[in-house]
Enzyme design. Structure first.
Site, short mmCIF file in Angstrom:
data_model
loop_
_atom_site.label_atom_id
_atom_site.label_comp_id
_atom_site.label_asym_id
_atom_site.label_seq_id
_atom_site.Cartn_x
_atom_site.Cartn_y
_atom_site.Cartn_z
N PRO A 24 121.31 -10.81 39.25
CA PRO A 24 121.94 -9.84 39.85
C PRO A 24 121.25 -9.38 41.04
O PRO A 24 119.92 -9.14 41.06
CB PRO A 24 122.09 -8.70 38.70
CG PRO A 24 121.24 -9.10 37.94
CD PRO A 24 120.73 -10.48 38.14
N THR A 26 121.56 -6.25 44.29
CA THR A 26 122.19 -5.16 45.15
C THR A 26 122.16 -5.48 46.54
O THR A 26 121.25 -5.97 47.10
CB THR A 26 121.15 -3.88 44.92
OG1 THR A 26 121.35 -3.53 43.42
CG2 THR A 26 121.99 -2.60 45.71
N GLN A 102 127.21 -6.53 36.27
CA GLN A 102 125.80 -5.83 35.80
C GLN A 102 126.03 -4.46 36.28
O GLN A 102 126.57 -4.00 37.26
CB GLN A 102 124.60 -6.25 36.44
CG GLN A 102 123.28 -5.51 35.81
CD GLN A 102 122.20 -5.87 36.53
OE1 GLN A 102 122.13 -5.34 37.75
NE2 GLN A 102 121.20 -6.31 36.20
N HIS A 175 122.29 -2.97 32.34
CA HIS A 175 120.99 -2.93 33.05
C HIS A 175 119.88 -2.12 32.62
O HIS A 175 119.87 -0.96 32.61
CB HIS A 175 120.84 -2.73 34.74
CG HIS A 175 119.96 -2.86 35.24
ND1 HIS A 175 118.70 -3.62 34.93
CD2 HIS A 175 119.93 -3.02 36.84
CE1 HIS A 175 117.87 -3.60 36.11
NE2 HIS A 175 118.58 -3.59 37.19
N GLY A 176 119.10 -2.70 31.36
CA GLY A 176 117.97 -1.91 30.77
C GLY A 176 116.65 -1.88 31.45
O GLY A 176 115.66 -1.59 30.86
N ALA A 177 116.60 -2.67 32.76
CA ALA A 177 115.07 -3.16 33.24
C ALA A 177 114.92 -2.15 34.53
O ALA A 177 115.52 -1.06 34.79
CB ALA A 177 115.24 -4.37 33.72
N HIS A 178 113.83 -2.36 34.97
CA HIS A 178 113.52 -2.14 36.40
C HIS A 178 113.21 -0.68 36.56
O HIS A 178 113.32 -0.21 37.66
CB HIS A 178 114.53 -2.76 37.43
CG HIS A 178 114.51 -4.10 37.37
ND1 HIS A 178 115.40 -4.79 38.12
CD2 HIS A 178 113.81 -5.11 36.77
CE1 HIS A 178 115.43 -6.24 37.83
NE2 HIS A 178 114.32 -6.42 36.98
N TYR A 180 115.11 1.93 35.70
CA TYR A 180 116.12 2.72 35.97
C TYR A 180 116.44 3.44 34.64
O TYR A 180 115.60 3.47 33.82
CB TYR A 180 117.20 2.01 36.43
CG TYR A 180 117.15 1.41 37.79
CD1 TYR A 180 116.88 2.21 38.89
CD2 TYR A 180 116.92 -0.01 38.03
CE1 TYR A 180 116.67 1.57 40.01
CE2 TYR A 180 116.83 -0.66 39.14
CZ TYR A 180 116.56 0.27 40.27
OH TYR A 180 116.47 -0.33 41.55
C1 FMN Z 1 117.63 -7.87 47.25
C2 FMN Z 1 117.43 -7.70 45.75
C3 FMN Z 1 118.22 -7.05 45.31
C4 FMN Z 1 118.09 -6.85 43.64
N1 FMN Z 1 119.05 -6.21 43.11
C5 FMN Z 1 119.16 -6.44 41.59
C6 FMN Z 1 119.96 -5.65 41.01
O1 FMN Z 1 121.04 -5.06 41.35
N2 FMN Z 1 119.97 -5.75 39.51
C7 FMN Z 1 118.86 -6.40 38.92
O2 FMN Z 1 118.71 -6.30 37.64
N3 FMN Z 1 117.98 -6.95 39.59
C8 FMN Z 1 118.05 -6.94 40.86
N4 FMN Z 1 117.18 -7.67 41.78
C9 FMN Z 1 115.93 -8.44 41.07
C10 FMN Z 1 116.33 -9.77 40.84
O3 FMN Z 1 117.45 -9.95 39.97
C11 FMN Z 1 115.34 -10.97 40.47
O4 FMN Z 1 115.00 -10.37 39.41
C12 FMN Z 1 114.32 -10.92 41.34
O5 FMN Z 1 114.48 -11.14 42.82
C13 FMN Z 1 113.11 -11.71 40.97
O6 FMN Z 1 113.80 -13.13 41.06
P1 FMN Z 1 113.34 -14.34 42.25
O7 FMN Z 1 112.02 -14.41 42.13
O8 FMN Z 1 114.01 -15.40 42.07
O9 FMN Z 1 113.96 -13.55 43.57
C14 FMN Z 1 116.96 -7.77 43.17
C15 FMN Z 1 116.35 -8.47 44.02
C16 FMN Z 1 116.59 -8.64 45.38
C17 FMN Z 1 115.60 -9.52 46.09
#
Ligand code: FMN
Length: 355
Positions: A24, A26, A102, A175-178, A180
């Site tokens: 996912p 954003t 998501q 989305h229970g992560a990050h 939020y």
């Molecule tokens: C521009 C951008 C937007 C993101 N938005 C979300 C999001 O909306 N929801 C989410 O769970 N993670 C989001 N992430 C995290 C990614 O899903 C992923 O976990 C993260 O980029 C690490 O993976 P990668 O190393 O393959 O990029 C976002 C990451 C990026 C780079």
């Protein structure tokens, strides 16, 4: 035994044609109607056309009041929004791929100016240490979310899940992560409550449990419900949101007892060791769950995808999929592919079209 990235995987009633999914992401491209820009919708379909077995939507915000944390976020609460996404889910299905919407509430990371009700709610009136990079100001002190608000916010998740079902998504992700809202309840870093939503893990877990139960009621058994979890947040990213291996594993055990179809584990780096052990967080998670497991974090080519798949069932890539329409073909060919930097992922936050 080495798992093959290009083998099928059965996820509830769905067959993933390989183990590669678009994480996912954003994009902040939705203007007044909370519908993403056409090139942003097309990007998801194009990744399915070019071989991704699974495609996650960007995180949709669950209400028009307090959920939004970034400008230009999408929603799935009106017929027009449903119709826009229906074209996307139909096109993804036509490729034999699976789509998951998501959704999240940003909690204390939300931003009053982008929420029509202009308020911020969180488990406790505690701000992140860092400033909001979008406003360059400190985050405002959130209101402590009341029981009334909790029920109301859960309804936002339910209504958005209903929108996803109507729009033809094969599944819904909570989305229970990050860092939020749901994650804020789970972690004692942001949850200082003294009622039955705070204190021991059992209590901090209550909100997540209630969200999952309410959402499952409206997501039919033949569609997917997944839960994303992480030990890190977008604010104060250096903080370990859970303190010990035992706490983490107790959380995963609880999640495993829920009516969900998979856990999606988000890491900065899937190879990093967790909680002062010699194991990765993915390995520590696998130890205590039999649920299908998705892993994400610096998976950018064939060898990292193969390594990540040793402890998980599906690998998700974010930036590599975002910046390379041919990511699946390149992985299949075993090409040497770059590890992308966060600054490269700002595309579609600007006028630049997403390919
Ligand atoms: C521009 C951008 C937007 C993101 N938005 C979300 C999001 O909306 N929801 C989410 O769970 N993670 C989001 N992430 C995290 C990614 O899903 C992923 O976990 C993260 O980029 C690490 O993976 P990668 O190393 O393959 O990029 C976002 C990451 C990026 C780079």
């Amino acid at each position: 035994m080495k798992r093959d990235i290009f083998s099928e995987f059965r996820l509830n009633g769905f067959t993933l044609k390989n183990r590669l999914g678009v994480a996912p992401m954003t994009r902040m491209s939705s203007v007044a109607d909370s519908i993403p820009r056409q090139d942003v919708l097309d990007f998801l379909v194009r990744r399915a056309e070019r071989g991704a077995a699974l495609v996650f939507s960007e995180a949709l915000v669950t209400d028009y009041e307090s959920a939004q944390g970034y400008p230009g976020q999408a929603r799935l609460l009106t017929q027009r929004q449903i119709e826009a996404w229906k074209k996307v889910t139909d096109a993804i299905r036509a490729q034999g791929s699976v789509s998951i919407m998501q959704m999240f509430h940003c909690g204390r990371v939300a931003w009053p100016e982008v929420n029509p009700a202009g308020r911020i709610i969180a488990p406790s009136p505690v701000t992140p240490r860092q400033k909001n990079p979008l406003t360059d100001k400190p985050y405002p002190v959130p209101d402590e979310i009341s029981r009334f608000d909790i029920q109301h916010v859960i309804q936002g998740f339910v209504e958005t899940a209903k929108g996803a079902v109507a729009a033809g998504f094969d599944g819904v992700e909570v989305h229970g992560a990050h860092g939020y809202l749901i994650n804020e309840f789970l972690s004692s870093y942001s949850n200082h409550r003294r009622d039955d939503y705070g204190g021991p893990l059992e209590n901090r877990y209550r909100f997540a449990k209630e969200v999952v139960a309410a959402v499952r009621e409206v997501v039919p058994a033949d569609r997917l419900l997944t839960f994303r979890i992480s030990n890190w947040g977008v604010v104060d990213p250096d903080v370990s949101l859970f303190e010990t291996r035992e706490e983490w594993q107790a959380l995963i055990e609880r999640l495993s007892a829920e009516p969900i179809d998979a856990i999606s584990l988000s890491t900065y780096d899937f190879q990093a060791k967790g909680f002062d052990t010699d194991k990765t967080i993915c390995q520590l998670t696998r130890e205590v769950t039999d649920l299908p497991l998705m892993i994400c974090g610096k998976i950018h080519d064939r060898s990292t995808a193969e390594a990540a798949l040793q402890d998980a069932d599906v690998v998700l890539s974010g930036k590599s999929f975002l910046l390379n329409p041919d990511f699946v073909a390149d992985v299949r060919a075993g090409k040497s592919l770059p590890l992308r930097r966060a600054e490269e992922a700002n595309i579609a936050y600007t006028e630049a079209l997403l390919l």
